[in-house]
Design a protein around this motif. Structure first.
Motif, PDB file in Angstrom:
ATOM      1  N   SER A  77       0.856  -1.189   0.000  1.00  0.00           N
ATOM      2  CA  SER A  77       0.000   0.000   0.000  1.00  0.00           C
ATOM      3  C   SER A  77       0.890   1.236   0.000  1.00  0.00           C
ATOM      4  CB  SER A  77      -0.927   0.032   1.211  1.00  0.00           C
ATOM      5  OG  SER A  77      -1.604   1.279   1.273  1.00  0.00           O
ATOM      6  N   GLU A  79      -0.513   3.970  -0.160  1.00  0.00           N
ATOM      7  CA  GLU A  79      -1.413   4.901   0.522  1.00  0.00           C
ATOM      8  C   GLU A  79      -1.078   4.983   2.011  1.00  0.00           C
ATOM      9  OE1 GLU A  79      -3.913   6.777  -0.823  1.00  0.00           O
ATOM     10  OE2 GLU A  79      -3.394   6.106  -2.838  1.00  0.00           O
ATOM     11  N   PRO A 118     -11.248  -2.619   0.971  1.00  0.00           N
ATOM     12  CA  PRO A 118     -10.189  -2.052   0.141  1.00  0.00           C
ATOM     13  C   PRO A 118      -9.186  -3.131  -0.261  1.00  0.00           C
ATOM     14  CG  PRO A 118      -9.859  -1.483   2.455  1.00  0.00           C
ATOM     15  CD  PRO A 118     -11.134  -2.259   2.381  1.00  0.00           C
ATOM     16  N   MET A 119      -8.165  -2.731  -1.000  1.00  0.00           N
ATOM     17  CA  MET A 119      -7.142  -3.676  -1.444  1.00  0.00           C
ATOM     18  C   MET A 119      -6.152  -3.931  -0.322  1.00  0.00           C
ATOM     19  SD  MET A 119      -7.484  -4.898  -4.485  1.00  0.00           S
ATOM     20  CE  MET A 119      -5.846  -5.209  -5.140  1.00  0.00           C
ATOM     21  N   ILE A 120      -6.582  -4.751   0.638  1.00  0.00           N
ATOM     22  CA  ILE A 120      -5.718  -5.117   1.764  1.00  0.00           C
ATOM     23  C   ILE A 120      -5.647  -6.640   1.843  1.00  0.00           C
ATOM     24  CG2 ILE A 120      -6.047  -3.010   3.105  1.00  0.00           C
ATOM     25  CD1 ILE A 120      -8.232  -4.406   4.692  1.00  0.00           C
ATOM     26  N   GLY A 167     -10.958   2.838   3.124  1.00  0.00           N
ATOM     27  CA  GLY A 167      -9.907   2.670   2.140  1.00  0.00           C
ATOM     28  C   GLY A 167      -9.186   4.002   2.020  1.00  0.00           C
ATOM     29  N   SER A 168      -8.215   4.052   1.111  1.00  0.00           N
ATOM     30  CA  SER A 168      -7.510   5.310   0.883  1.00  0.00           C
ATOM     31  C   SER A 168      -7.224   5.444  -0.602  1.00  0.00           C
ATOM     32  CB  SER A 168      -6.203   5.334   1.675  1.00  0.00           C
ATOM     33  OG  SER A 168      -5.523   6.567   1.476  1.00  0.00           O
ATOM     34  N   ARG A 169      -7.440   6.653  -1.114  1.00  0.00           N
ATOM     35  CA  ARG A 169      -7.253   6.899  -2.538  1.00  0.00           C
ATOM     36  C   ARG A 169      -6.554   8.239  -2.720  1.00  0.00           C
ATOM     37  NH1 ARG A 169      -7.366   4.065  -7.420  1.00  0.00           N
ATOM     38  NH2 ARG A 169      -7.901   5.475  -9.091  1.00  0.00           N
ATOM     39  N   ARG A 199      -8.344  -0.342  10.374  1.00  0.00           N
ATOM     40  CA  ARG A 199      -7.023   0.058   9.885  1.00  0.00           C
ATOM     41  C   ARG A 199      -6.507   1.307  10.596  1.00  0.00           C
ATOM     42  NH1 ARG A 199      -7.098   0.695   3.591  1.00  0.00           N
ATOM     43  NH2 ARG A 199      -4.885   0.145   3.809  1.00  0.00           N
ATOM     44  N   ASP A 285      -8.416  -4.416  -9.134  1.00  0.00           N
ATOM     45  CA  ASP A 285      -9.001  -4.368  -7.793  1.00  0.00           C
ATOM     46  C   ASP A 285      -9.837  -5.632  -7.606  1.00  0.00           C
ATOM     47  OD1 ASP A 285     -11.316  -3.639  -5.829  1.00  0.00           O
ATOM     48  OD2 ASP A 285      -9.889  -1.995  -5.580  1.00  0.00           O
ATOM     49  N   TYR A 309      -2.058  -4.531  -4.706  1.00  0.00           N
ATOM     50  CA  TYR A 309      -1.523  -3.163  -4.630  1.00  0.00           C
ATOM     51  C   TYR A 309      -2.625  -2.163  -4.334  1.00  0.00           C
ATOM     52  CZ  TYR A 309       0.584   1.234  -6.278  1.00  0.00           C
ATOM     53  OH  TYR A 309       1.036   2.526  -6.374  1.00  0.00           O
ATOM     54  N   GLU A 310      -2.488  -1.451  -3.228  1.00  0.00           N
ATOM     55  CA  GLU A 310      -3.388  -0.340  -2.916  1.00  0.00           C
ATOM     56  C   GLU A 310      -2.651   0.949  -3.251  1.00  0.00           C
ATOM     57  OE1 GLU A 310      -6.313   1.011   0.693  1.00  0.00           O
ATOM     58  OE2 GLU A 310      -4.190   0.772   1.216  1.00  0.00           O
TER      59      GLU A 310
END
Length: 635
Positions: A77, A79, A118-120, A167-169, A199, A285, A309-310
């Protein structure tokens, strides 16, 4: 098409049972199947009837003997600046903990589990844990709006939802919990329990007493869990994935277990050329089909390490993807043309900064790959760029280049040839007859659909038949709803959706063709063309283009000059009939978070209509730019 592959493909069509019987040896079976194919109820196909297997066993457990300490899951991540690598042994332990936690909450075989994450790494554990215990997962793209999420909850009726605080973007926190709470409030069939990964991105996340449980606490209770795989008959459902852009009742693509596993294992060998011990990097994703097939299941089934991959392709800088390739010695990479077009605006030095010697191929899919973009990245990387075309419904490529069977010369702009198992035809929309060379037709597949394709629409067999198999007159054929042509050498080209056709004074034009022409102009980075209602001609094409260098239109005069140049380029390539009525210049196109251009919404604004459901839009300001451009042209 190469002679060797031609014979390979021909056998898959003429002798599907023999062909797929051989491919079935690529996975482990707990109980052998009695029959390769049951096609007694067209268009429904049942593959490997009576055989019992498990997707989690094939993705994780079977590798414990030969490669327990090899990398399996690499979570990165940019992010949150977290990086964690799990071996197959460690992945197996995490999946068992999650599976035991689910079972402690009463989740059994056949129950649905909705995953909104999210992508975790925990998302991967949850998906594989569902597969392990025979639960049916339904992953919904993280950050989807409450109304869209509620409609999916009501259709799947999950016993459990697994989510996260946020999530984070691009460095901005995207809270999930409030969206989930509202979706559950709106739903008619709310889940009994919710597991939350905290998180630490949202301080003081609110929890509903008795319903919401903490992932870390549950995990701690099951640290030494050993949960046996539940063996499933090949045709039992493995997951539901809702297609994007549906209106009204959501359309849940239902996938089976055995056919899915065999199709992915075969594709890793024959298309993607991924070998055990290598690393696979898909920038997709888990909320989309590519994430299911080629982040979670495909690479792991093949004994590869897979990267989750985030982050974005340009943060912290335009070299991040290539840095990851170097660091983890990525052998096979899978991305989208959108990502490459974003990178086109970055310093080309990033392509040379890192050691990419491990990279064998870059595969691109998700939308049509234009020739200029393909050429740019091909020259920049010095690696084969392989287009592939497929759908949520098919689960693996319909068109590509079968690198593992025969390396056939590629043509920029073409996704290649029909893949084995697909009896592909280009059919006339009105007569259902096959069209000739260089003639436009509907890309269609004669059933039975090969293993790995959707088995039906969740809970609605009738809709499966009426939506996909009854649109071409006089023929039982699966419609992709895409136009295509095949050239004299057998290469296919996708021209866009059948419902994206523009009828200009009786002439039918695919928006894709006009986009290709505009993209060939040196100043253009990206473009979307839509058909706009016109009193005189019925419809006219209107283009929205992103420039490589926005300073080219610093004045109104420069803007008009460039617009004229672009129109002249289209005239040269397609003739005046394809010339757009207007070329509007914007700094970004309205897209969903998965990178699909919101053409319907752009068209609606151009025609003075409501742009509709915008829950999946990446950046609202992009739509405002369209409004401003259209408004300025009217004033």
């Amino acid at each position: 098409m190469g002679t060797k592959y031609e014979q390979f493909h021909e056998r898959s069509i003429s002798d599907p049972e023999g062909f797929w019987g051989e491919q079935a040896s690529l996975i482990d079976w707990h109980k052998p199947y009695g029959k390769v194919l049951d096609y007694s109820r067209p268009p429904f196909a049942r593959w490997f009837v009576g055989g019992e297997t498990n997707l989690c066993h094939n993705a994780v457990d079977r590798h414990l003997q030969d490669r327990p300490d090899q990398n399996a899951l690499i979570f990165i991540s940019t992010e949150t600046d977290v990086e964690r690598v799990y071996s197959f042994r460690e992945l197996h332990a995490e999946v068992n903990r999650c599976a035991a936690a689910m079972q402690s909450l009463g989740v059994c075989k056949g129950d649905r589990v909705l995953i909104y994450m999210p992508m975790i790494a925990e998302a991967c554990f949850a998906i594989l844990a569902c597969a392990r215990i025979g639960a049916i997962h339904s992953v919904v793209f993280g950050g989807f709006a409450s109304h869209s999420l509620a409609s999916r909850i009501d259709d799947a009726k999950p016993k459990l939802v697994i989510s996260a605080d946020a999530g984070s973007r691009v460095g901005k926190v995207v809270p999930y919990k409030p969206l989930l709470d509202e979706a559950i409030r709106l739903s008619k069939f709310p889940p009994q329990k919710v597991i939350l990964v905290d998180r630490g991105l949202v301080p003081d996340m609110t929890r509903v007493a008795g319903r919401d449980l903490d992932w870390a606490e549950l995990r701690a209770q099951h640290m030494n869990a050993q949960v046996p795989c539940v063996w499933l008959e090949s045709n039992e459902p493995s997951y539901i994935l809702y297609t994007s852009g549906t209106t009204g009742k959501p359309k849940g693509v239902q996938r089976d277990v055995g056919g899915h596993a065999v199709a992915l294992a075969a594709s890793m060998k024959h298309i993607y050329c991924g070998n055990p011990g290598e690393t696979y990097f898909s920038t997709s994703d888990i909320g989309w089909v590519v994430g299911h097939s080629y982040i979670i299941y495909g690479p792991l089934i093949a004994g590869m390490a897979t990267i989750m991959y985030e982050g974005t392709p340009v943060r912290p800088d335009g070299g991040i993807l290539w840095k990851i390739v170097e660091q983890y010695k990525v052998a096979v990479m899978f991305s989208a043309p959108t990502a490459i077009r974003v990178l086109k605006k970055q310093d080309p030095a990033f392509l040379k900064k890192y050691d990419l010697s491990s990279l064998k191929y870059l595969f691109l899919a998700g939308e049509p790959l234009d020739q200029p973009t393909a050429q740019w990245i091909s020259e920049g990387l010095g690696r084969p760029i392989i287009d592939n075309y497929w759908q949520t419904e098919t689960g693996w490529p319909i068109l590509s280049n079968p690198m593992g069977v025969e390396d056939i010369a590629r043509k920029f702009g073409s996704p290649g040839f029909a893949m084995y198992g697909y009896n592909l035809k280009l059919l006339h929309e009105s007569t259902g007859e096959e069209v000739g060379t260089d003639e436009k037709g509907v890309v269609a597949i004669l059933p039975p659909l090969p293993p790995g394709c959707m088995s039906t629409v969740w809970g609605d067999d009738e809709r499966f038949v009426s939506t996909y198999f009854e649109t071409i007159p006089g023929k039982l054929a699966y419609s992709t709803f895409d136009w295509g042509i095949r050239d004299k050498d057998g290469y296919y080209f996708i021209l866009g959706r059948t419902d994206d056709v523009i009828n200009v004074a009786g002439h039918r034009l695919g928006t894709r063709e006009i986009e290709e022409a505009i993209s060939s102009h040196a100043a253009i980075a990206e473009v979307a063309v839509i058909g706009v209602a016109d009193q005189l001609k019925g419809q006219v094409p209107v283009a929205f283009a992103v420039l490589k260098d926005p300073s080219l239109i610093a004045s109104g005069e420069a803007r008009m000059k460039l617009e004229g140049e672009v129109m002249k380029t289209v005239d040269q390539q397609l003739g005046a009939i394809g010339r757009p009525a207007r070329v509007h210049f914007v700094t970004l196109l309205p897209k969903t978070r998965s990178g699909k251009v919101l053409r319907r919404s752009i068209q609606a604004i151009c025609e003075g209509r409501d742009p509709g459901d915008l829950t999946t839009i990446e950046d609202q300001s992009a739509l405002q730019q369209v409004r401003d451009a259209v408004g300025a042209s009217r004033s």
